[in-house]
Structure formats: C-alpha cells, structure tokens
Design an enzyme around this catalytic site. Structure first.
Site, PDB file in Angstrom:
ATOM      1  N   GLY A  21       0.808  -1.208   0.000  1.00 33.82           N
ATOM      2  CA  GLY A  21       0.000   0.000   0.000  1.00 33.82           C
ATOM      3  C   GLY A  21       0.846   1.265   0.000  1.00 33.82           C
ATOM      4  O   GLY A  21       1.931   1.296   0.592  1.00 33.82           O
ATOM      5  N   GLY A  23       0.393   5.785   0.005  1.00 31.82           N
ATOM      6  CA  GLY A  23      -0.526   6.903   0.168  1.00 31.82           C
ATOM      7  C   GLY A  23       0.240   8.150   0.554  1.00 31.82           C
ATOM      8  O   GLY A  23       1.469   8.129   0.671  1.00 31.82           O
ATOM      9  N   ALA A  24      -0.507   9.227   0.774  1.00 29.03           N
ATOM     10  CA  ALA A  24       0.130  10.506   1.089  1.00 29.03           C
ATOM     11  C   ALA A  24       0.884  10.444   2.410  1.00 29.03           C
ATOM     12  O   ALA A  24       1.839  11.199   2.627  1.00 29.03           O
ATOM     13  CB  ALA A  24      -0.927  11.605   1.141  1.00 29.03           C
ATOM     14  N   MET A  25       0.464   9.557   3.296  1.00 29.84           N
ATOM     15  CA  MET A  25       1.073   9.518   4.625  1.00 29.84           C
ATOM     16  C   MET A  25       2.145   8.435   4.769  1.00 29.84           C
ATOM     17  O   MET A  25       2.756   8.332   5.816  1.00 29.84           O
ATOM     18  CB  MET A  25      -0.006   9.323   5.687  1.00 29.84           C
ATOM     19  N   GLY A  26       2.372   7.651   3.735  1.00 29.08           N
ATOM     20  CA  GLY A  26       3.447   6.676   3.842  1.00 29.08           C
ATOM     21  C   GLY A  26       3.250   5.452   2.985  1.00 29.08           C
ATOM     22  O   GLY A  26       2.329   5.373   2.157  1.00 29.08           O
ATOM     23  N   VAL A  28       3.269   1.021   3.000  1.00 29.05           N
ATOM     24  CA  VAL A  28       3.051  -0.146   3.861  1.00 29.05           C
ATOM     25  C   VAL A  28       3.614  -1.383   3.179  1.00 29.05           C
ATOM     26  O   VAL A  28       3.386  -1.614   1.979  1.00 29.05           O
ATOM     27  CB  VAL A  28       1.556  -0.360   4.161  1.00 29.05           C
ATOM     28  N   LYS A  44       4.633   0.072   8.362  1.00 25.48           N
ATOM     29  CA  LYS A  44       4.298   1.333   7.686  1.00 25.48           C
ATOM     30  C   LYS A  44       5.393   2.355   7.936  1.00 25.48           C
ATOM     31  O   LYS A  44       5.693   2.711   9.081  1.00 25.48           O
ATOM     32  CB  LYS A  44       2.955   1.880   8.183  1.00 25.48           C
ATOM     33  N   ASP A 149      -8.544  11.993  10.281  1.00 25.83           N
ATOM     34  CA  ASP A 149      -8.621  11.615   8.862  1.00 25.83           C
ATOM     35  C   ASP A 149      -9.589  10.442   8.675  1.00 25.83           C
ATOM     36  O   ASP A 149      -9.253   9.430   8.053  1.00 25.83           O
ATOM     37  CB  ASP A 149      -7.226  11.258   8.335  1.00 25.83           C
TER      38      ASP A 149
END
Length: 522
Positions: A21, A23-26, A28, A44, A149
């Site tokens: 995975g 995304g903007a936050m990291g 995985v 993550k 979020d």
C-alpha cells in the site's frame, strides 16, 4: 522497477517482503517477524524524516506511537500497533498486525450496503472511535486521541471466523504527527472532502471533528455519493463548501433509497457546521445505533422470520453465524442423570462461591465436555425451564483466546450469563476446545451453594455445526501462532466485545414469543 526495500531487514527483526500500500502519509509493506518464527506483520513507513529537529520529532513520534500501541490493546476495532522505531534513514515506522481484508472504500464502490450491514459497520467504527476519544492513560495522564482523517480508505473490513465482518480503524494519530514535521507545514493534512469546518480553519480539534467526518462517510456509505461537492479540488473551494454549502438531502442523492428518519437525522446531525450542533460524543451515536438495530430485529421477527427447524434466526451484526434451533434433548434432566448427578462432587480446590469453570466428566466410559456452575439454589430453580444459547468468540492476536458464552434465558426471570475464557496456548484450553468440537454438545452441571457437595441438576446445550468446525480450526491456528503478549490483553478485548454483544443477543431472544426449553447456538 523493483522496490529497493524488499528483502531489507529492519531493526534486525522485520524482513520486508512486498509493498502492499502507498498513500500521502506513507508506504506499507508486508513483512515477517523473524524473531517470532516468520509471523506476518505490516510495516508502515511514515512520509516524514526526523533529520530536521531530530530529537524533538523523534520524541514526538515515540509518544504518539506509544499512545496508538496502547489504543490497539483497548479495542478490537482499532488496528494493533506492536512495535515502532526509526530506521537508518531517519524514517519513522510502525509495525502493525497483518490483516487481510478489503478497504471500506472498495466495499462502497462495489456493493450497495443494506441497512443492517451499514449499522453494523458504523457501530464497530464508532466503538473504535469511542475508545480513542475516551483517552489512553500514558505516563499517568489521560490522552484523548482524535483521528483527524476519518474516511472509507482508513477502514478495513476483514472476514473473521468468530466475528464475521470485522471493521478496524487504521492510522490513528498519523495526521497529527505529520503536522510536527517542518516539511509538511505548507501542506494541508487530512482529506479535503471529509474535513470538518474547524479542521479547515486550522483550529485545535476535539472529538466532534471526527464526528463530522463520520457523518460525511455515513452519507457516502448509504448513497454511494458525497453529501458535499466542491467545484474544484482545491483547498479554497473545499473551505468554502464545508463552511457555507448545505449538504444535499438523501432524496436528492438517492431518490429511491428508503431510510428510517432516525438514520437520516443522525447523519445530518453529524454534518452540522457548528460543533455544538452535532452529537457531542460518539456515545450518543452508539445509543441511536443500538436502538436502530433493536428495531430492525423486531421488524425482522414481526415479518415472520422466526425460529424453525430448518431456518435461522437474526444474526447479530458483528457475528457471522449459523444459528440453529434444535429440539431440546432433556426436558430438565434425563432418567440417567438421576443416577449420574449424585456421583459428581464439587472439587475441593474450588471455593463455595458463584463461579463457572469447565472440566470434562466421564459418562459410560466416554469423556464429555462440561461446564460446572455454582449458584444459590433459588437461582438454579429459576433457570430449569429456559432457552439455552451458546456462542464462541475467538481472537488470534495479541494472544489466542477463546470466549465461551453460555446463556440461560427465561422471559420471567431474564438472562443468566455464564462466560468463560479459554487460553488456547495452554494444553487444557486446547483439549476442552477439541472436545467441544468433537462432541457437539456439553453438560451444564449445577451445584447449589446451600448444599455444595453434590450436583443438583444437569442440563445439556448443543453446539451448531459451523461453530464446531471453527473450534477445531481455532485450535490449529493457536498451535501455529506466536504470542508475544500477555493473555490478559486478549481477554480484555474479548470482554469488551462480549459486553457490546449482550444487548444484541438479548434482543433476539426477547423477540421470541416463547419460554419453551430449546437450544440456540451460534
């Protein structure tokens, strides 16, 4: 191009295997914990570096990570953080339980949610949020956690053999942590379409901001559409939309959708612009959800869905079950029991007190599972004519633990709950679970406190075929799973779920217009 992190050994313990995975936050990764024999975990990496202001950020990260790790021990509806650290590149990371499931965003995109399924999902998400909002004790201080979020992609739906569709909330505290990174000060952290007006203002947030985001998500879950749509996907456009534009109605978004007014009012209440006009706590939302679910049970029963030899009963929203009604095998005690019960003596190592514990008995040369129960004589008499219910709940992590629920229900006297926790990493726990799976029934042995020497009554409770199969599977899983944590953590998680489940079980039993003695098993 292959990911350079694949194959890397992190902290001399976690071997990264594949990226699962981004995304903007990291990012995985699926990894294996070589210290625990290759147990799968998820790692993550956060999209920040502690290179600048290293000590301050690292301390902040460790504090947030510690809080989130404790939160995962408090609720089964929050993904469990097991470890955290900073790698050689000064990038913080979390190590989480590895869960195979589907994002709620994918569920919404591919399927229409029925009302019972919607209520189940939102209740589970709300329970996770409530545990965070109520706060975690860290270094002697209660620390409330605001998610910041809430959106469908941060909710994971997994198929659990005990709980059915189990929903877990991901990424608690990460948005707040990223705000501490100087590299992110010029960026908005959160998801614009789901952000509350006060979050867009950059104000200090409380639990009511998460409730607004929950309202946006609930509207989307029910209609497949967003309650608010900005003309462009810019911060300014969304700022104006959340502050000034009224959410569209359900009739506008989904003209054919039939919803109870209570559901519509709940969602619209959560979407109020001013925090003071929304539900003030997730607890208020849970009360409404409980009422809606109980009404749904009553409606199902009144529509003619009731107990039958070949049919099924209402399935509690958190449980994937195969409820069975079977003819009662003993009216109170069979003739052979008259001969058996005087031979059963209360163990000398057990106190004369209201307690429940399992211990097999031998009948006609055969080992039979049994639940030994001591109660006042009057209490025993009240429950001889009753509906018998049983259910088994199991969690693998943080420690393989089984909750064995027995319930004797009489309309006049109400319920008598008889729970017992089995540690499936112990030989005795595994033996009892295997025996229950093999036999498909168990005896309830009643001892009166006033005359404790001999068994006064014996009843029988049968176990549904689906539960028997799962009991055997859980024993196998427990044999191969690692357990780095104390059993008490799993017991606490199961206890919370048990308390949440009680009203649903009772609502189902109360809807049955009978006091006849028969078995219900999940």
């Amino acid at each position: 191009m292959s990911d350079p992190n694949v194959g890397r050994l992190l902290s001399n313990r976690y071997q990264l295997q594949e990226i699962i995975g981004t995304g903007a936050m990291g990012r995985v990764y699926r990894a294996k914990d070589i210290l625990l024999g290759g147990v799968p975990v998820a790692v993550k990496f956060l999209a920040l570096s502690v290179q600048n202001n290293k000590m301050r950020l690292q301390e902040r990260f460790e504090r947030e990570a510690k809080t989130c790790a404790l939160l995962g021990q408090k609720s089964i509806h929050v993904v469990r953080v097991m470890d955290y650290g900073v790698d050689a590149n000064n990038t913080p990371f979390y190590v989480m339980e590895y869960l195979q499931g589907i994002s709620l965003s994918d569920v919404i995109r591919k399927q229409h949610l029925t009302l019972p399924r919607f209520l189940s999902f939102i209740r589970q998400i709300s329970l996770g949020l409530q545990s965070a909002h109520d706060g975690i004790m860290v270094d002697g201080k209660i620390c409330p956690i605001i998610h910041r979020d809430i959106k469908p992609s941060n909710m994971l739906v997994i198929q659990d053999a005990s709980f059915g569709e189990l929903v877990k909330v991901l990424d608690f505290g990460i948005a707040k942590l990223l705000q501490a990174d100087s590299n992110y000060t010029n960026y908005y952290l959160g998801t614009l379409a789901y952000s509350s007006p006060e979050q867009m203002d950059g104000k200090e947030l409380d639990n009511r901001s998460d409730i607004y985001s929950l309202g946006v998500m609930m509207f989307e879950m029910l209609t497949g559409k967003m309650p608010l749509v900005a003309p462009t996907h810019s911060f300014g456009a969304w700022y104006k939309t959340h502050h000034q534009k009224a959410p569209r109605s359900f009739s506008e978004a989904a003209p054919t959708l039939q919803l109870p007014n209570e559901v519509q009012n709940l969602v619209m209440g959560c979407l109020a612009k001013a925090p003071g006009d929304r539900p003030q706590s997730v607890g208020e939302i849970l009360k409404i959800l409980t009422s809606l679910e109980q009404n749904d049970i009553a409606h199902t029963q009144n529509s003619g869905v009731s107990a039958s030899a070949s049919g099924s009963l209402f399935v509690p929203p958190t449980i994937k079950s195969d409820f069975e009604q079977k003819p009662k095998l003993d009216s109170t005690i069979t003739p052979s029991n008259h001969e058996i019960t005087p031979q059963l003596c209360w163990p000398q190592n057990k106190p004369i007190a209201n307690i429940v514990f399992p211990h097999p008995i031998r009948l006609q040369g055969e080992l039979i599972p049994a639940l030994w129960i001591m109660l006042p004589q009057e209490e025993i008499q009240k429950r001889l004519v009753c509906t018998r219910y049983n259910q088994f709940l199991f969690i693998t992590t943080p420690h393989p633990m089984l909750l064995w629920i027995s319930l004797l229900y009489n309309r006049k006297y109400g319920p008598k709950w008889l729970p017992y926790y089995l540690d499936l990493k112990t030989n005795i726990g595994q033996e009892i679970a295997r025996l229950l799976a093999e036999k498909g029934f168990y005896r309830l042995l009643f001892f009166a406190r006033e005359t404790p020497n001999n068994c006064s009554k014996m009843l029988l409770s049968t176990i549904a075929s689906g539960q028997r199969q799962r009991l055997q599977e859980w024993v196998t899983i427990s044999n191969t799973s690692a357990s780095p944590c104390e059993p008490q953590l799993s017991k606490s998680l199961l206890k919370t779920e048990y308390e949440n489940l009680k009203p649903q079980i009772l609502a189902k039993l109360e809807a049955l217009d009978t006091d006849l003695p028969f078995d219900l098993s999940a």
